[in-house]
Design a protein around this motif. Structure first.
Motif, PDB file in Angstrom:
ATOM      1  N   GLY A 282      -7.205  19.467  -9.722  1.00  0.00           N
ATOM      2  CA  GLY A 282      -6.128  19.944  -8.860  1.00  0.00           C
ATOM      3  C   GLY A 282      -6.028  19.166  -7.568  1.00  0.00           C
ATOM      4  O   GLY A 282      -4.926  18.833  -7.111  1.00  0.00           O
ATOM      5  N   ALA A 283      -7.171  18.850  -6.974  1.00  0.00           N
ATOM      6  CA  ALA A 283      -7.167  18.155  -5.686  1.00  0.00           C
ATOM      7  C   ALA A 283      -6.543  16.772  -5.807  1.00  0.00           C
ATOM      8  O   ALA A 283      -5.694  16.383  -4.990  1.00  0.00           O
ATOM      9  N   VAL A 284      -6.959  16.009  -6.805  1.00  0.00           N
ATOM     10  CA  VAL A 284      -6.425  14.643  -6.944  1.00  0.00           C
ATOM     11  C   VAL A 284      -4.931  14.688  -7.241  1.00  0.00           C
ATOM     12  O   VAL A 284      -4.154  13.878  -6.714  1.00  0.00           O
ATOM     13  N   LEU A 285      -4.508  15.656  -8.045  1.00  0.00           N
ATOM     14  CA  LEU A 285      -3.076  15.795  -8.314  1.00  0.00           C
ATOM     15  C   LEU A 285      -2.305  16.155  -7.040  1.00  0.00           C
ATOM     16  O   LEU A 285      -1.149  15.730  -6.866  1.00  0.00           O
TER      17      LEU A 285
ATOM     18  N   ILE B 251     -13.088   9.570  -3.249  1.00  0.00           N
ATOM     19  CA  ILE B 251     -13.331   9.189  -4.646  1.00  0.00           C
ATOM     20  C   ILE B 251     -14.820   9.205  -4.958  1.00  0.00           C
ATOM     21  O   ILE B 251     -15.261   9.716  -5.994  1.00  0.00           O
ATOM     22  N   ASP B 252     -15.637   8.662  -4.055  1.00  0.00           N
ATOM     23  CA  ASP B 252     -17.083   8.743  -4.252  1.00  0.00           C
ATOM     24  C   ASP B 252     -17.523  10.206  -4.340  1.00  0.00           C
ATOM     25  O   ASP B 252     -18.333  10.579  -5.190  1.00  0.00           O
ATOM     26  N   GLY B 253     -16.970  11.033  -3.446  1.00  0.00           N
ATOM     27  CA  GLY B 253     -17.315  12.449  -3.455  1.00  0.00           C
ATOM     28  C   GLY B 253     -16.958  13.121  -4.757  1.00  0.00           C
ATOM     29  O   GLY B 253     -17.765  13.868  -5.341  1.00  0.00           O
ATOM     30  N   PHE B 254     -15.754  12.874  -5.259  1.00  0.00           N
ATOM     31  CA  PHE B 254     -15.337  13.495  -6.516  1.00  0.00           C
ATOM     32  C   PHE B 254     -16.232  13.059  -7.677  1.00  0.00           C
ATOM     33  O   PHE B 254     -16.587  13.881  -8.545  1.00  0.00           O
ATOM     34  N   CYS B 255     -16.601  11.788  -7.703  1.00  0.00           N
ATOM     35  CA  CYS B 255     -17.456  11.296  -8.789  1.00  0.00           C
ATOM     36  C   CYS B 255     -18.838  11.937  -8.725  1.00  0.00           C
ATOM     37  O   CYS B 255     -19.406  12.338  -9.758  1.00  0.00           O
ATOM     38  N   GLN B 256     -19.399  12.044  -7.524  1.00  0.00           N
ATOM     39  CA  GLN B 256     -20.710  12.683  -7.385  1.00  0.00           C
ATOM     40  C   GLN B 256     -20.649  14.173  -7.736  1.00  0.00           C
ATOM     41  O   GLN B 256     -21.532  14.699  -8.419  1.00  0.00           O
ATOM     42  N   LEU B 257     -19.631  14.856  -7.243  1.00  0.00           N
ATOM     43  CA  LEU B 257     -19.504  16.291  -7.512  1.00  0.00           C
ATOM     44  C   LEU B 257     -19.286  16.563  -9.004  1.00  0.00           C
ATOM     45  O   LEU B 257     -19.814  17.530  -9.551  1.00  0.00           O
ATOM     46  N   SER B 258     -18.514  15.703  -9.661  1.00  0.00           N
ATOM     47  CA  SER B 258     -18.296  15.827 -11.098  1.00  0.00           C
ATOM     48  C   SER B 258     -19.609  15.673 -11.855  1.00  0.00           C
ATOM     49  O   SER B 258     -19.910  16.439 -12.787  1.00  0.00           O
ATOM     50  N   GLU B 259     -20.397  14.703 -11.453  1.00  0.00           N
ATOM     51  CA  GLU B 259     -21.670  14.436 -12.120  1.00  0.00           C
ATOM     52  C   GLU B 259     -22.634  15.609 -11.971  1.00  0.00           C
ATOM     53  O   GLU B 259     -23.324  15.995 -12.922  1.00  0.00           O
ATOM     54  N   LYS B 260     -22.675  16.211 -10.794  1.00  0.00           N
ATOM     55  CA  LYS B 260     -23.654  17.267 -10.535  1.00  0.00           C
ATOM     56  C   LYS B 260     -23.184  18.637 -11.014  1.00  0.00           C
ATOM     57  O   LYS B 260     -23.986  19.418 -11.538  1.00  0.00           O
ATOM     58  N   PHE B 261     -21.902  18.960 -10.810  1.00  0.00           N
ATOM     59  CA  PHE B 261     -21.440  20.323 -11.055  1.00  0.00           C
ATOM     60  C   PHE B 261     -20.424  20.442 -12.189  1.00  0.00           C
ATOM     61  O   PHE B 261     -19.985  21.544 -12.508  1.00  0.00           O
ATOM     62  N   GLY B 262     -20.037  19.321 -12.785  1.00  0.00           N
ATOM     63  CA  GLY B 262     -19.022  19.363 -13.829  1.00  0.00           C
ATOM     64  C   GLY B 262     -19.594  19.458 -15.223  1.00  0.00           C
ATOM     65  O   GLY B 262     -20.793  19.267 -15.446  1.00  0.00           O
TER      66      GLY B 262
ATOM     67  N   LEU C  29     -17.163  18.349 -17.974  1.00  0.00           N
ATOM     68  CA  LEU C  29     -16.315  17.506 -18.809  1.00  0.00           C
ATOM     69  C   LEU C  29     -16.389  16.019 -18.470  1.00  0.00           C
ATOM     70  O   LEU C  29     -16.147  15.180 -19.323  1.00  0.00           O
ATOM     71  N   GLY C  30     -16.646  15.688 -17.220  1.00  0.00           N
ATOM     72  CA  GLY C  30     -16.635  14.295 -16.803  1.00  0.00           C
ATOM     73  C   GLY C  30     -15.420  13.964 -15.960  1.00  0.00           C
ATOM     74  O   GLY C  30     -14.366  14.622 -16.047  1.00  0.00           O
ATOM     75  N   ILE C  31     -15.541  12.925 -15.156  1.00  0.00           N
ATOM     76  CA  ILE C  31     -14.497  12.586 -14.190  1.00  0.00           C
ATOM     77  C   ILE C  31     -13.202  12.175 -14.886  1.00  0.00           C
ATOM     78  O   ILE C  31     -12.104  12.426 -14.357  1.00  0.00           O
ATOM     79  N   ALA C  32     -13.272  11.574 -16.066  1.00  0.00           N
ATOM     80  CA  ALA C  32     -12.048  11.125 -16.746  1.00  0.00           C
ATOM     81  C   ALA C  32     -11.130  12.310 -17.059  1.00  0.00           C
ATOM     82  O   ALA C  32      -9.914  12.233 -16.854  1.00  0.00           O
ATOM     83  N   ASP C  33     -11.701  13.413 -17.526  1.00  0.00           N
ATOM     84  CA  ASP C  33     -10.881  14.589 -17.831  1.00  0.00           C
ATOM     85  C   ASP C  33     -10.274  15.171 -16.556  1.00  0.00           C
ATOM     86  O   ASP C  33      -9.127  15.643 -16.564  1.00  0.00           O
ATOM     87  N   SER C  34     -11.021  15.148 -15.463  1.00  0.00           N
ATOM     88  CA  SER C  34     -10.497  15.691 -14.206  1.00  0.00           C
ATOM     89  C   SER C  34      -9.368  14.843 -13.640  1.00  0.00           C
ATOM     90  O   SER C  34      -8.469  15.361 -12.975  1.00  0.00           O
ATOM     91  N   LEU C  35      -9.393  13.546 -13.895  1.00  0.00           N
ATOM     92  CA  LEU C  35      -8.358  12.660 -13.346  1.00  0.00           C
ATOM     93  C   LEU C  35      -7.117  12.575 -14.232  1.00  0.00           C
ATOM     94  O   LEU C  35      -6.068  12.116 -13.778  1.00  0.00           O
ATOM     95  N   ALA C  36      -7.224  13.042 -15.464  1.00  0.00           N
ATOM     96  CA  ALA C  36      -6.106  12.877 -16.408  1.00  0.00           C
ATOM     97  C   ALA C  36      -4.798  13.506 -15.922  1.00  0.00           C
ATOM     98  O   ALA C  36      -3.730  12.882 -16.053  1.00  0.00           O
ATOM     99  N   PRO C  37      -4.786  14.721 -15.355  1.00  0.00           N
ATOM    100  CA  PRO C  37      -3.498  15.273 -14.910  1.00  0.00           C
ATOM    101  C   PRO C  37      -2.835  14.438 -13.823  1.00  0.00           C
ATOM    102  O   PRO C  37      -1.611  14.233 -13.847  1.00  0.00           O
ATOM    103  N   ALA C  38      -3.613  13.949 -12.864  1.00  0.00           N
ATOM    104  CA  ALA C  38      -3.033  13.144 -11.787  1.00  0.00           C
ATOM    105  C   ALA C  38      -2.510  11.824 -12.328  1.00  0.00           C
ATOM    106  O   ALA C  38      -1.467  11.321 -11.882  1.00  0.00           O
TER     107      ALA C  38
END
Length: 525
Positions: free
Chosen positions: A47-50, A117-128, A130-139
């Protein structure tokens, strides 16, 4: 309960997951991620990146982020600092020698390295999950296909589009005009950036062609930014700060954010019978304004880079608040402290997500001023933040501009805990206003019993730069009473901030709220 014969909206309720944010497409994208098995963090990043495509005046991948996270197996709150730093070659002395008394906010000198972007990648790795690719797909989809400009975004574009310059105008103006409500905005250069990050991770953004595009653009304008500055941009986990207001604990991100000031402001307000006042009367607005003047004056003295912030314990001390409270005259407005040399702003985006396992995420993401610095990279159209405007040039100040330093940040995510249990991730956008906004929302709930949606809907006031800004939701009679107390009263051109919240009810269901001052929604399933 609200009067159903009057305009308004009810809180949104659901039992599984929920998102509240400032644009419906972003809220829907987050919910889709939850339904696909993603965590609240996967959804919040999506949602944030979108939002950077839906509300490019307020945020984007050239900006910074902060997050508070509560995991399902604990009521502990994790804090993450995704704010970037000043270039290694910059100094306050250099700008003073150029004749500046403050960092010029629409100039390359105000551009700090984007940390989001660094923050989103780190947060995805620790708390996600699905992986960063799925989170970026809507945007990626919407950046390619385009998004119709929403009414609030169109309002902001019309007022602030003039700050765009050079390549910024190429990528973010519709010819020579601002995008208007309903027109389709595309960001295909950013879609390509996100595709590369989805495949290669954070290094795709901070090294190679994308970083070269940003550095070359900044250097052509006289910036001292280097490829090493970008490669070395790494966010970090940190420890939140907190304080009690009545029966609720307010948890905030630590410096270089200004969250401690919301706690200080509430600690001052404890010394007054707020609950005994008219919630929308002059007395409450006056006491809150006086407390805010004192709390913000403390902020401007002490909040800075985490390694430079001085006297944090003093800011959070009940004794400090008690002494400040004695300076407030209930019948007369005090003079406002000197005007800041550090820049403040009114634009950011906030998103909160709670998933079925009850991970709670409070995430805020910004490029500082509307359209940031106004500078965008030539090839990919990455709009660069002007967060360096948050520094001072005052020699020896904790927040003095310096190499590799983080500036005082206005953006703050919030979260509450009651009886040891995480209760409500929330945030109030609006730059400078945010600590006051956090305090206002909590006192609306704790002192006046408003539900989360009522607490966000309610009218606001804010003392800023010698003026008490009072929204139209207040009566003319209240404005006159405030003027009689010595305030210079104005109705602001735009609303004071915008807010989102999700309450985790003790019975297990979710209660969402979204501020009508934005285009957003709270939606659940």
């Amino acid at each position: 309960m609200r009067d159903f014969q009057l305009p308004g909206r009810s809180p949104v309720m659901s039992s599984n997951g929920m998102c509240a944010t400032s644009h419906p497409l972003a809220a829907q994208a987050a919910l889709d991620i939850l339904k696909a098995g993603g965590s609240a963090m996967d959804a919040a990043i999506a949602g944030a990146v979108l939002l950077g495509i839906c509300e490019p005046q307020s945020t984007g991948i050239g900006g910074d982020c902060f997050a508070l996270v509560s995991t399902p197996d604990s009521n502990e709150v994790h804090a993450f600092n995704g704010s970037g730093r000043a270039p290694a070659a910059t100094t306050a002395a250099r700008l003073r020698d150029m004749g500046h008394t403050a960092v010029p906010v629409f100039d390359v000198e105000a551009v700090t390295i984007p940390g989001a972007i660094d923050g989103f990648c780190q947060l995805s790795e620790k708390f996600g999950k699905l992986g960063i690719a799925d989170s970026l797909a809507p945007a990626i989809h919407y950046a390619d296909a385009g998004v119709p400009v929403a009414p609030r975004a169109g309002f902001d574009w019309d007022i602030n589009g003039r700050t765009l310059q050079g390549h910024g105008r190429t990528h973010f103006m519709n010819g020579d005009k601002a995008y208007a409500t309903g027109q389709l905005f595309k960001a295909q250069g950013q879609a390509e950036v996100l595709r590369r990050v989805a495949k290669q991770g954070r290094d795709a953004f901070y090294t190679g062609e994308i970083a070269e595009d940003m550095v070359a653009t900044l250097n052509a304008l006289g910036g001292v930014h280097t490829m090493e500055d970008f490669a070395n941009c790494v966010g970090n986990e940190t420890s939140p700060v907190s304080g009690m207001y009545k029966d609720v604990e307010l948890i905030e991100h630590p410096p270089n954010g200004q969250g401690a000031i919301a706690i200080l402001l509430l600690n001052i307000l404890k010394h007054f019978d707020i609950a005994g006042m008219d919630p929308f009367g002059a007395e409450r607005a006056h006491i809150e304004a006086e407390a805010a003047k004192l709390a913000y004056d403390a902020r401007d003295r002490f909040i800075a880079d985490p390694n430079a912030t001085s006297r944090l314990d003093h800011l959070l001390s009940e004794d400090t608040a008690a002494k400040l409270a004695t300076l407030i005259n209930p019948t007369k407005a005090m003079a406002h402290p000197a005007k800041l040399t550090e820049a403040v702003h009114k634009d950011t985006v906030y998103i909160t997500v709670v998933d079925k396992d009850r991970m709670a995420v409070s995430l805020i993401y910004s490029i500082f001023h509307a359209f940031g610095s106004g500078i965008a990279s030539e090839k990919f159209g990455i709009l660069m933040q002007n967060r360096g405007g948050g520094f001072t040039l005052q020699d020896g100040h904790p927040n003095e501009l310096g190499p590799n330093k983080r500036p005082m940040h206005t953006i703050i995510p919030g979260m509450t805990r009651r009886n040891g249990r995480i209760e409500m991730p929330f945030g109030v956008m609006g730059g400078h206003y945010q600590p006051n906004g956090h305090a206002r929302v909590l006192t609306n709930i704790e002192d006046f019993g408003l539900d989360p949606q009522e607490a966000l809907d309610a009218p606001r006031s804010f003392a800023e730069d010698g003026v008490l800004k009072v929204e139209r939701g207040y009566s003319d009679a209240v404005r006159q009473e405030l003027a009689d107390l010595g305030h210079t009263v104005e109705i602001p051109v735009g609303p004071l901030g915008g807010a989102q919240a999700i309450r985790i009810h003790p019975d297990g269901y979710l209660v969402g709220a979204s501020d009508p001052r934005k285009d957003g929604a709270a939606i659940g399933y």
